[in-house]
Design an enzyme around this catalytic site. Structure first.
Site, PDB file in Angstrom:
ATOM      1  N   ALA A 110       0.773  -1.246   0.000  1.00  0.00           N
ATOM      2  CA  ALA A 110       0.000   0.000   0.000  1.00  0.00           C
ATOM      3  C   ALA A 110       0.802   1.294   0.000  1.00  0.00           C
ATOM      4  O   ALA A 110       0.256   2.341  -0.360  1.00  0.00           O
ATOM      5  CB  ALA A 110      -0.947   0.000   1.200  1.00  0.00           C
ATOM      6  N   ALA A 111       2.055   1.301   0.466  1.00  0.00           N
ATOM      7  CA  ALA A 111       2.797   2.569   0.557  1.00  0.00           C
ATOM      8  C   ALA A 111       3.040   3.153  -0.840  1.00  0.00           C
ATOM      9  O   ALA A 111       3.189   2.403  -1.800  1.00  0.00           O
ATOM     10  CB  ALA A 111       4.123   2.349   1.265  1.00  0.00           C
ATOM     11  N   PRO A 112       3.023   4.496  -0.952  1.00  0.00           N
ATOM     12  CA  PRO A 112       2.877   5.486   0.119  1.00  0.00           C
ATOM     13  C   PRO A 112       1.441   5.796   0.526  1.00  0.00           C
ATOM     14  O   PRO A 112       1.215   6.549   1.457  1.00  0.00           O
ATOM     15  CB  PRO A 112       3.538   6.727  -0.472  1.00  0.00           C
ATOM     16  N   ARG A 138       8.484   2.713   4.832  1.00  0.00           N
ATOM     17  CA  ARG A 138       7.393   3.069   3.917  1.00  0.00           C
ATOM     18  C   ARG A 138       6.037   2.903   4.599  1.00  0.00           C
ATOM     19  O   ARG A 138       5.094   3.647   4.308  1.00  0.00           O
ATOM     20  CB  ARG A 138       7.478   2.198   2.655  1.00  0.00           C
ATOM     21  N   ASP A 178      -0.970  -3.826  -5.888  1.00  0.00           N
ATOM     22  CA  ASP A 178      -0.116  -2.925  -6.664  1.00  0.00           C
ATOM     23  C   ASP A 178       1.314  -3.384  -6.419  1.00  0.00           C
ATOM     24  O   ASP A 178       2.005  -2.890  -5.537  1.00  0.00           O
ATOM     25  CB  ASP A 178      -0.336  -1.482  -6.210  1.00  0.00           C
ATOM     26  N   CYS A 231       3.760  -0.688 -12.442  1.00  0.00           N
ATOM     27  CA  CYS A 231       4.157   0.505 -13.214  1.00  0.00           C
ATOM     28  C   CYS A 231       5.375   0.146 -14.065  1.00  0.00           C
ATOM     29  O   CYS A 231       6.391   0.830 -14.044  1.00  0.00           O
ATOM     30  CB  CYS A 231       4.429   1.691 -12.285  1.00  0.00           C
TER      31      CYS A 231
END
Length: 464
Positions: A110-112, A138, A178, A231
């Site tokens: 989950a960070a940031p 983080r 993610d 990403c």
């Protein structure tokens, strides 16, 4: 800036689109922010102060591009959590998770905090959000962003996915993955990332992602939805990662979602392996995934795939709920709440040392987990009194309290308050919620016509 190995791989992947892709590195970066529904953020009000400098992000209703000269991170609204600064492409996965109030949701990496805060806005304070980050430093940043955005129903944990999947089997309605990746899609934003890139690192990332996805699959309820995003452009971490996952988990399938202009389908043509072991159905279904390329959209590189777990008739999850404190042990807090709050905060009270937290009613027992933020931090019990926390201030609205000071961003007082100064004010002594144009930003305590500043010392700054 780009290694020859990377450029050759991208040429193989993109074919005749390669030249347009390389030219995108000469384009300016795109900057965006996302309005916070938990603060009742009105985009027209924000636009009024950033006049002519905002335009909508097509795939996110609450997202807006902004001109670099606006500098929204240096504004009182940012400190109040009225919006979150987030790369525009990174807003897409949270939109596709299809979150609703009252659900149990996990943000696994989950960070940031961009996706967690986006998810929390859709939950509207109802249900349970667990935001997890394995790296302690983080996880601390994640916790700070959860606080700034006024989120009441989030638990922040600092765990490995292997441990979480043993703790939460088939528990969550929605899971965001993610995944940590090789970061190729962020090379335009972060030149240092190019120095860390190698084909070997791509393979290592893909192996780690497989483990994380498998653990997430264990934690998702039958009929639940999981969004996988990276990403990076690397097919080993994108299409190939999903196809391998579907081979291991036949009870999952890809969900095709609507695409806006510029979004590319996931496609076998990007793969560097023939993936012979994958079924023809899965190869066809991979077109339901989404690729964002910087030469096609106003944003950085991203890959997103929506997965669902097959439903099971009459499925029910059972778990041990956390035990809340009884009211008789909360006298000083209840005295504070009676004088200051106009609302009943829903949930269960728990203690960590002298600190009081409020967790959602459906929160499971958190014993043996590393917990950084156990729900909403209400405050601290001191000798014969209760002192409310900054987290509580940011989570409250002006109509939920008896005493409010509403400062204007056009005047100097709010900037002096953020800098740690006191200010004169006429009213009854006691605690006050300090707001800026209706957005709660902190606490003050009035005595003798002077508002004592309770803005945390570690957050104070010169905003001018």
């Amino acid at each position: 800036m780009l290694s020859q190995d990377f450029k050759q791989r991208m040429k193989t992947i993109l074919g005749n689109e390669y030249d347009d892709f390389i030219k995108s590195y000469d384009k300016p970066q795109f900057h965006a922010l996302r309005m916070n529904p938990l603060k009742n953020t009105d985009s027209t009000q924000i636009e009024k102060y950033f006049a002519g400098h905002l335009k909508p992000v097509e795939w996110c209703k609450t997202g807006f591009y902004y001109d670099e000269e606006v500098r929204p991170g240096k504004h009182p609204y940012h400190e109040a959590g009225a919006y979150y600064i987030q790369e525009p492409s990174a807003m897409l996965p949270g939109e596709l998770l299809d979150v609703h109030s009252g659900q149990t949701v996990l943000d696994l990496c989950a960070a940031p905090g961009g996706k967690s805060t986006q998810i929390a806005g859709k939950m509207n304070g109802e249900g349970l959000l667990i935001s997890n980050e394995i790296i302690p430093s983080r996880a601390k940043i994640l916790s700070e962003n959860i606080e700034r955005m006024g989120i009441r129903n989030a638990i922040v944990t600092n765990e490995d996915s292997n441990k979480l999947c043993k703790f939460f089997p088939e528990f969550f309605d929605r899971i965001m993955v993610d995944a940590p990746c090789s970061g190729e899609g962020m090379f335009r934003k972060n030149e240092l990332a190019t120095d860390e890139w190698s084909v070997d690192n791509v393979i290592l990332c893909a192996e780690r992602q497989a483990e994380i996805l498998d653990n997430a699959a264990v934690m998702l309820k039958p009929g639940g939805r999981m969004v996988y995003s990276t990403c990076t452009f690397a097919p080993e971490e994108n299409e190939e990662s999903i196809l391998h996952f579907l081979e291991r988990h036949e009870n999952f399938h890809i969900v095709e979602v609507p695409k806006t202009e510029g979004m590319a389908d996931g496609d076998m043509k990007y793969c560097l392996s023939d993936m012979k072991e994958s079924s023809e159905k899965n190869k066809a279904d991979i077109r339901g995934a989404i690729r964002l390329f910087p030469h096609k959209i106003d944003g950085e590189g991203h890959f997103v795939c929506v997965l669902e777990k097959d439903a099971v008739p009459n499925f029910e999850v059972s778990y041990k709920e956390i035990k809340g404190l009884k009211e008789k042990s909360l006298k000083d807090y209840l005295d504070f709440a009676k004088k200051f709050l106009n609302t009943q905060l829903d949930g269960k009270y728990i203690m960590f040392g002298d600190n009081l937290y409020l967790v959602p009613d459906n929160c499971p027992n958190l014993d043996k987990l590393k917990v950084l933020r156990a729900g909403l931090h209400l405050g601290t019990f001191l000798k014969n009194r209760f002192e409310p926390s900054h987290s509580l201030a940011l989570a409250l609205h002006e109509d939920e309290v008896t005493n409010v000071v509403n400062l204007s961003v056009k005047e100097d007082t709010v900037y002096r308050y953020i800098g740690g100064e006191t200010f004169e004010y006429d009213g009854e002594k006691g605690w006050y919620l300090i707001c800026v144009d209706g957005y709660s930003i902190g606490f003050g305590k009035l005595a003798g016509g002077v508002m004592k500043n309770h803005y945390p010392k570690g957050l104070r700054k010169n905003m001018k």
